[in-house]
Design an enzyme around this catalytic site. Structure first.
Site, PDB file in Angstrom:
ATOM      1  N   GLY A  71       0.804  -1.220   0.000  1.00 45.32           N
ATOM      2  CA  GLY A  71       0.000   0.000   0.000  1.00 45.32           C
ATOM      3  C   GLY A  71       0.839   1.273   0.000  1.00 45.32           C
ATOM      4  CB  THR A  72       3.835   2.275   1.922  1.00 46.32           C
ATOM      5  OG1 THR A  72       3.197   1.962   3.169  1.00 46.32           O
ATOM      6  CG2 THR A  72       4.694   3.514   2.083  1.00 46.32           C
ATOM      7  CG  ASN A 178      -5.846   3.768   8.712  1.00 45.42           C
ATOM      8  OD1 ASN A 178      -6.190   4.729   8.037  1.00 45.42           O
ATOM      9  ND2 ASN A 178      -4.889   3.842   9.622  1.00 45.42           N
ATOM     10  CD  GLN A 212      -6.980  -1.077   7.163  1.00 40.38           C
ATOM     11  OE1 GLN A 212      -7.682  -2.046   7.483  1.00 40.38           O
ATOM     12  NE2 GLN A 212      -5.723  -0.958   7.545  1.00 40.38           N
ATOM     13  CB  SER A 232      -1.793  -3.509   1.132  1.00 43.98           C
ATOM     14  OG  SER A 232      -0.738  -4.161   1.773  1.00 43.98           O
ATOM     15  CG  HIS A 234       0.035  -6.613   5.106  1.00 44.86           C
ATOM     16  ND1 HIS A 234      -0.090  -6.222   6.412  1.00 44.86           N
ATOM     17  CD2 HIS A 234       0.316  -5.496   4.409  1.00 44.86           C
ATOM     18  CE1 HIS A 234       0.123  -4.913   6.500  1.00 44.86           C
ATOM     19  NE2 HIS A 234       0.372  -4.457   5.286  1.00 44.86           N
ATOM     20  CB  THR A 270      13.490  -9.319  -9.808  1.00 38.89           C
ATOM     21  OG1 THR A 270      14.619  -8.975 -10.598  1.00 38.89           O
ATOM     22  CG2 THR A 270      13.153 -10.790  -9.983  1.00 38.89           C
ATOM     23  CB  CYS A 354       4.416   6.109  23.544  1.00 40.40           C
ATOM     24  SG  CYS A 354       5.091   6.907  24.964  1.00 40.40           S
TER      25      CYS A 354
HETATM   26  N1  PLP Z   1      -3.125   2.874   3.593  1.00 42.31           N
HETATM   27  C1  PLP Z   1      -3.909   2.447   4.596  1.00 42.31           C
HETATM   28  C2  PLP Z   1      -5.305   2.962   4.723  1.00 42.31           C
HETATM   29  C3  PLP Z   1      -3.416   1.509   5.518  1.00 42.31           C
HETATM   30  O1  PLP Z   1      -4.185   1.093   6.521  1.00 42.31           O
HETATM   31  C4  PLP Z   1      -2.090   1.031   5.357  1.00 42.31           C
HETATM   32  C5  PLP Z   1      -1.510   0.083   6.333  1.00 42.31           C
HETATM   33  O2  PLP Z   1      -1.980  -0.079   7.426  1.00 42.31           O
HETATM   34  C6  PLP Z   1      -1.319   1.501   4.273  1.00 42.31           C
HETATM   35  C7  PLP Z   1      -1.877   2.419   3.417  1.00 42.31           C
HETATM   36  C8  PLP Z   1       0.062   0.997   4.033  1.00 42.31           C
HETATM   37  O3  PLP Z   1       0.011  -0.289   3.465  1.00 42.31           O
HETATM   38  P1  PLP Z   1       1.284  -1.293   3.525  1.00 42.31           P
HETATM   39  O4  PLP Z   1       1.378  -1.753   4.939  1.00 42.31           O
HETATM   40  O5  PLP Z   1       0.937  -2.385   2.575  1.00 42.31           O
HETATM   41  O6  PLP Z   1       2.457  -0.497   3.061  1.00 42.31           O
END
Ligand code: PLP
Length: 420
Positions: A71-72, A178, A212, A232, A234, A270, A354
């Site tokens: 996702g990132t 999220n 999400q 994403s 996971h 790759t 924190c």
């Molecule tokens: N965007 C949202 C809404 C998320 O909840 C998350 C991860 O929790 C991400 C992006 C990032 O995804 P990834 O962990 O696959 O980089």
């Protein structure tokens, strides 16, 4: 002692089926998909099968799916490449003087800084993968509007439209938050942006972070009218380190990672063949089943609100992710609650973190107007397809005495309710 994993928004366990699908590509089928011999061609075929599977789940064409590391990366790619390509286009297609004057007049952006123009619209409760990327783009001279949300976390489509400027390149609004699970009006925003393009000729790209939501609620890119969508693996019982970016046909999105010609020259590196195969298998399973998640979620919400005093629900009560529960327990401190829950093998997440020795309430809870002291007592419980009614009943039963004990030792609670 039994484990209660209630943090599926953070990550999910890899399913047996996804692992089984991945195993050959982690062992005997180790070919590099860019090679011409049989090993490589089998890996390539597996990637293309996975691309077709994923495309089907969102009503896209396989050629519109690009595999990424998650996702990132998808969010970074969508935002950074759209903005850089868009700014180049702005400077070519609009009369520099006219653009500068228009932007100048309305938004007090210096004429000298025309190349500093280029505008993004997002909202205050996006994930940091979006917000921190926007902050990076601001440093590179782009302007960002961070729209506020209402007390349940909804973005107002009227506010999106009102924020549009002559140099707006991109709107990025998440499908579902999220932390609090609220679903955003993506289809409405998509339709309004499309109407705006037809009426004014200004084509603004629309990106949505579906990390999400993907495979948890039905998503169709044509119904939502989005140009770009991040997801994403996971978050849906697939492996970590793999995701996709949907890119609508015709959208010019320069590569983000430079190198080889993988992903039709748009995403070098790759391919993670096993990851991609596992992701597709997990998506196929998650999209094809009707789970009981929302019934379990509603049961959990009801018990928490009814049986634990001074508890309130965060986010939209009904229009929310089927697996998300987020509550504020007044007069307690969420981080301590997490530690005590951990002792009972209940794994969840708090709305404050924190940071440098002081508790920082989450930007999402702050944006929906939760007072800082209440945000400190927030807890996110996110269930999975395997979570049963019995599990959540046991969680609530274990949680009740912990919360009662924390309140007894809380000075605010004692001052307010225990006079002697
Ligand atoms: N965007 C949202 C809404 C998320 O909840 C998350 C991860 O929790 C991400 C992006 C990032 O995804 P990834 O962990 O696959 O980089």
């Amino acid at each position: 002692m039994k484990d209660y994993y209630m943090d599926h928004a953070a990550t999910t366990p890899l399913s047996k089926e996804a692992l089984e699908a991945m195993m050959p590509y982690l062992t005997t089928e180790y070919g590099n998909a860019s090679t011409v011999y049989t090993y490589g061609q089998r890996a390539k075929a597996a990637i293309e099968r996975s691309r077709r599977t994923i495309a089907t789940t969102i009503g896209a064409k396989p050629s519109e799916i690009y595999f990424t590391s998650g996702g990132t990366e998808s969010d970074n790619w969508a935002l950074i490449s759209t903005c850089e390509a868009g700014r180049e286009q702005l400077s070519k297609t609009l009369q520099p003087q006219a653009t500068a004057a228009a932007v100048d007049q309305k938004y007090r952006c210096s004429s000298k800084a025309l190349m500093k123009c280029g505008h993004i619209i997002t909202d205050q409760i996006e994930h940091h993968a979006i917000l921190h990327t926007c902050a990076y783009l601001e440093k590179r001279g782009f302007d960002v509007t961070y729209l506020p949300v209402d007390h349940e976390g909804h973005v107002d489509p009227d506010a999106v439209m009102a924020a549009i400027r002559p140099d707006t390149l991109l709107v990025s609004i998440m499908v579902a938050n999220n932390e609090i699970g609220t679903l955003e009006p993506i289809a409405e925003i998509g339709a309004r942006l499309q109407k705006h393009a037809a009426e004014t000729g200004q084509r603004i790209l629309f990106h949505t972070d579906a990390v999400q939501a993907y495979a948890h609620i039905p998503l169709d890119v044509d119904e939502l009218k989005v140009d770009l969508m991040s997801a994403s693996s996971h978050k849906l019982n697939g492996p970590k380190g793999v995701g996709f970016l949907y890119v609508r046909r015709g959208v010019k999105l320069p590569s983000f990672l430079h190198g080889g010609e993988q992903e039709r020259g748009r995403r070098a590196g790759t391919e993670n063949v096993a990851g991609i195969v596992g992701f597709a298998r997990a998506a196929e399973l998650a999209c094809g089943v009707n789970t009981q998640e929302s019934a379990v979620r509603d049961h959990l919400i009801k018990r928490l609100l009814v049986e634990i005093p001074y508890t309130s629900l965060n986010g939209d009560p009904t229009h929310r992710l089927p697996n998300n529960v987020n509550v504020c327990f007044k007069y307690i401190e969420g981080e301590t609650l997490l530690l005590l829950l951990n002792e009972k093998h209940i794994y969840a997440s708090a709305g404050s973190a924190c940071a440098s020795g002081s508790l920082e309430p989450s930007h999402v809870l702050t944006a929906i107007g939760i007072a800082h002291e209440d945000a400190y007592g927030s807890l996110r419980l996110t269930i999975g397809p395997e979570t049963t009614l019995e599990d959540v009943d046991e969680v609530v039963d274990l949680m009740k005495p912990i919360i009662a004990h924390l309140r007894e030792t809380s000075p605010q609670y004692r001052n307010r309710f225990i006079t002697s």
